[in-house]
Design a protein around this motif. Sequence first.
Motif, mmCIF file in Angstrom:
data_model
loop_
_atom_site.group_PDB
_atom_site.id
_atom_site.type_symbol
_atom_site.label_atom_id
_atom_site.label_comp_id
_atom_site.label_asym_id
_atom_site.label_seq_id
_atom_site.Cartn_x
_atom_site.Cartn_y
_atom_site.Cartn_z
ATOM 1 N N GLN A 1 -7.003 1.333 -6.836
ATOM 2 C CA GLN A 1 -6.109 1.779 -6.275
ATOM 3 C C GLN A 1 -5.755 2.271 -6.963
ATOM 4 O O GLN A 1 -5.324 2.827 -8.270
ATOM 5 C CB GLN A 1 -4.526 0.546 -5.917
ATOM 6 C CG GLN A 1 -5.477 -0.454 -4.979
ATOM 7 C CD GLN A 1 -4.144 -1.909 -4.380
ATOM 8 O OE1 GLN A 1 -4.023 -2.604 -5.316
ATOM 9 N NE2 GLN A 1 -3.846 -1.379 -3.836
ATOM 10 N N VAL A 2 -4.461 4.440 -6.387
ATOM 11 C CA VAL A 2 -4.155 4.462 -7.541
ATOM 12 C C VAL A 2 -2.617 3.830 -7.511
ATOM 13 O O VAL A 2 -2.260 2.807 -7.021
ATOM 14 C CB VAL A 2 -3.951 6.088 -6.406
ATOM 15 C CG1 VAL A 2 -2.963 5.664 -5.510
ATOM 16 C CG2 VAL A 2 -2.758 6.643 -7.299
ATOM 17 N N GLU A 3 -2.613 4.095 -9.469
ATOM 18 C CA GLU A 3 -1.104 3.701 -9.513
ATOM 19 C C GLU A 3 -0.466 4.799 -10.576
ATOM 20 O O GLU A 3 -0.990 5.862 -10.791
ATOM 21 C CB GLU A 3 -1.346 2.454 -10.752
ATOM 22 C CG GLU A 3 -2.225 2.317 -11.345
ATOM 23 C CD GLU A 3 -2.499 1.414 -12.551
ATOM 24 O OE1 GLU A 3 -1.271 0.773 -12.441
ATOM 25 O OE2 GLU A 3 -3.578 1.072 -12.986
ATOM 26 N N GLU A 4 1.227 4.223 -11.561
ATOM 27 C CA GLU A 4 1.865 5.060 -11.874
ATOM 28 C C GLU A 4 2.227 6.880 -10.610
ATOM 29 O O GLU A 4 1.867 7.757 -11.581
ATOM 30 C CB GLU A 4 0.715 5.464 -13.209
ATOM 31 C CG GLU A 4 0.783 4.118 -13.732
ATOM 32 C CD GLU A 4 0.202 4.037 -15.783
ATOM 33 O OE1 GLU A 4 -0.091 5.754 -15.676
ATOM 34 O OE2 GLU A 4 -0.111 3.525 -15.527
ATOM 35 N N VAL A 5 1.962 5.927 -10.024
ATOM 36 C CA VAL A 5 2.528 7.352 -8.447
ATOM 37 C C VAL A 5 4.135 7.483 -8.570
ATOM 38 O O VAL A 5 4.582 5.652 -8.125
ATOM 39 C CB VAL A 5 2.094 7.651 -8.011
ATOM 40 C CG1 VAL A 5 2.077 8.602 -6.531
ATOM 41 C CG2 VAL A 5 0.564 7.471 -8.174
ATOM 42 N N SER A 6 5.014 8.586 -8.566
ATOM 43 C CA SER A 6 6.053 8.202 -7.813
ATOM 44 C C SER A 6 6.146 8.671 -6.913
ATOM 45 O O SER A 6 5.457 8.603 -5.528
ATOM 46 C CB SER A 6 6.714 9.560 -8.919
ATOM 47 O OG SER A 6 6.303 10.768 -8.433
ATOM 48 N N TRP A 7 7.419 8.046 -6.313
ATOM 49 C CA TRP A 7 7.402 8.571 -4.663
ATOM 50 C C TRP A 7 7.090 9.665 -4.328
ATOM 51 O O TRP A 7 5.982 9.911 -3.113
ATOM 52 C CB TRP A 7 8.870 7.718 -3.766
ATOM 53 C CG TRP A 7 9.339 7.710 -2.735
ATOM 54 C CD1 TRP A 7 8.705 6.458 -1.925
ATOM 55 C CD2 TRP A 7 9.452 8.950 -1.933
ATOM 56 N NE1 TRP A 7 8.509 6.985 -0.305
ATOM 57 C CE2 TRP A 7 9.472 7.971 -0.085
ATOM 58 C CE3 TRP A 7 10.288 10.338 -2.167
ATOM 59 C CZ2 TRP A 7 9.933 8.877 0.613
ATOM 60 C CZ3 TRP A 7 10.344 10.481 -0.676
ATOM 61 C CH2 TRP A 7 10.467 10.096 0.217
ATOM 62 N N LYS A 8 7.563 10.568 -5.044
ATOM 63 C CA LYS A 8 7.701 12.060 -4.326
ATOM 64 C C LYS A 8 6.257 12.162 -4.728
ATOM 65 O O LYS A 8 5.802 13.304 -3.870
ATOM 66 C CB LYS A 8 8.748 12.661 -5.503
ATOM 67 C CG LYS A 8 10.335 12.581 -5.376
ATOM 68 C CD LYS A 8 11.296 13.231 -6.122
ATOM 69 C CE LYS A 8 12.243 13.317 -6.472
ATOM 70 N NZ LYS A 8 13.547 13.611 -7.162
ATOM 71 N N ASP A 9 5.382 11.832 -5.420
ATOM 72 C CA ASP A 9 3.818 12.158 -5.984
ATOM 73 C C ASP A 9 3.494 11.884 -4.788
ATOM 74 O O ASP A 9 2.667 12.632 -3.957
ATOM 75 C CB ASP A 9 2.886 11.445 -7.069
ATOM 76 C CG ASP A 9 3.772 12.500 -8.610
ATOM 77 O OD1 ASP A 9 4.565 13.849 -8.256
ATOM 78 O OD2 ASP A 9 3.834 11.709 -9.705
ATOM 79 N N ALA A 10 3.601 10.547 -4.248
ATOM 80 C CA ALA A 10 3.602 10.339 -2.756
ATOM 81 C C ALA A 10 2.926 11.285 -1.214
ATOM 82 O O ALA A 10 2.511 11.548 -0.445
ATOM 83 C CB ALA A 10 3.674 9.010 -2.493
ATOM 84 N N GLN A 11 4.524 11.203 -1.460
ATOM 85 C CA GLN A 11 5.027 12.054 -0.352
ATOM 86 C C GLN A 11 4.411 13.707 -0.637
ATOM 87 O O GLN A 11 3.566 14.699 0.062
ATOM 88 C CB GLN A 11 6.711 12.636 -0.445
ATOM 89 C CG GLN A 11 7.359 12.018 -0.021
ATOM 90 C CD GLN A 11 6.897 11.206 1.014
ATOM 91 O OE1 GLN A 11 6.700 11.578 2.082
ATOM 92 N NE2 GLN A 11 6.680 9.136 1.354
ATOM 93 N N ASN B 1 -2.620 -6.595 -8.149
ATOM 94 C CA ASN B 1 -3.074 -5.224 -8.493
ATOM 95 C C ASN B 1 -1.820 -4.654 -8.378
ATOM 96 O O ASN B 1 -1.947 -3.836 -9.274
ATOM 97 C CB ASN B 1 -4.103 -4.999 -7.329
ATOM 98 C CG ASN B 1 -5.611 -4.229 -8.028
ATOM 99 O OD1 ASN B 1 -5.219 -5.009 -9.756
ATOM 100 N ND2 ASN B 1 -6.814 -4.094 -7.251
ATOM 101 N N VAL B 2 -1.107 -3.557 -7.523
ATOM 102 C CA VAL B 2 -0.437 -2.947 -7.354
ATOM 103 C C VAL B 2 0.658 -2.269 -6.736
ATOM 104 O O VAL B 2 0.564 -3.428 -5.770
ATOM 105 C CB VAL B 2 -1.164 -1.457 -7.591
ATOM 106 C CG1 VAL B 2 -0.153 -0.019 -7.494
ATOM 107 C CG2 VAL B 2 -2.086 -0.772 -8.339
ATOM 108 N N GLU B 3 2.102 -3.112 -7.220
ATOM 109 C CA GLU B 3 3.148 -2.917 -6.175
ATOM 110 C C GLU B 3 3.141 -1.089 -5.065
ATOM 111 O O GLU B 3 2.118 -0.316 -5.824
ATOM 112 C CB GLU B 3 4.744 -2.539 -7.050
ATOM 113 C CG GLU B 3 4.980 -3.787 -7.487
ATOM 114 C CD GLU B 3 5.798 -3.671 -8.719
ATOM 115 O OE1 GLU B 3 5.698 -2.850 -9.189
ATOM 116 O OE2 GLU B 3 5.571 -4.664 -9.334
ATOM 117 N N GLU B 4 3.532 -1.059 -3.961
ATOM 118 C CA GLU B 4 3.293 -0.241 -2.980
ATOM 119 C C GLU B 4 4.488 0.494 -2.869
ATOM 120 O O GLU B 4 4.991 -0.546 -2.310
ATOM 121 C CB GLU B 4 2.601 -0.568 -2.266
ATOM 122 C CG GLU B 4 0.928 -0.950 -2.901
ATOM 123 C CD GLU B 4 -0.129 -1.004 -2.012
ATOM 124 O OE1 GLU B 4 0.173 -0.535 -0.306
ATOM 125 O OE2 GLU B 4 -0.905 -1.943 -2.243
#
Length: 162
Positions: free
Chosen positions: A7-17, A93-96
């Motif tokens: 899973q992708v991780e270490e992603v900010s909410w803004k990066d996800a957007q 695994n990863v929080e989302e």
Amino acid sequence: KECHNCQVEEVSWKDAQSFISKLNLLSGKRFRLPTEAEFEYAARAGKNSMGYKYSGGDKIEEIAWYEGNSGWITHPIGLKRPNELGLYDMSGNVEEWCGDWFGDDYYKSSSSNNPTGPLSGTLRMVRGSSYSDYEKYMVVSRRFWSVTGNGSSLGFRLVEDR
């Protein structure tokens, strides 16, 4: 660290957007983060739910990567048992990230039919749990928040609007 099929991780909410905007532009489709209610519905397996404590079962070792078995690293998707809808890693695994603003009284103040949470706020909703969380935090009901610039152990999954 390198992890294939993780899973992708270490992603900010803004990066996800930003990723979602580019994906929508390139694909011609409309993807977004799930609402908190959509994430919980999927994690609980919706109408197929067996009422498990974790997403997909009651035995944590079969379901999730958490501090007790992860070695404090992300693991490839699909190594643990999926939930009743065939979704992997809804616990562990990863929080989302979710698309909603955080609200303490989310379920009390929202519509009972497909709630979307508060219209504004300063904190964003996060669901699921991560490889560094203790077993008590792996439950499917866990909900918390984060600031939009924080990525730490956060990742995301997408919903396609049709």
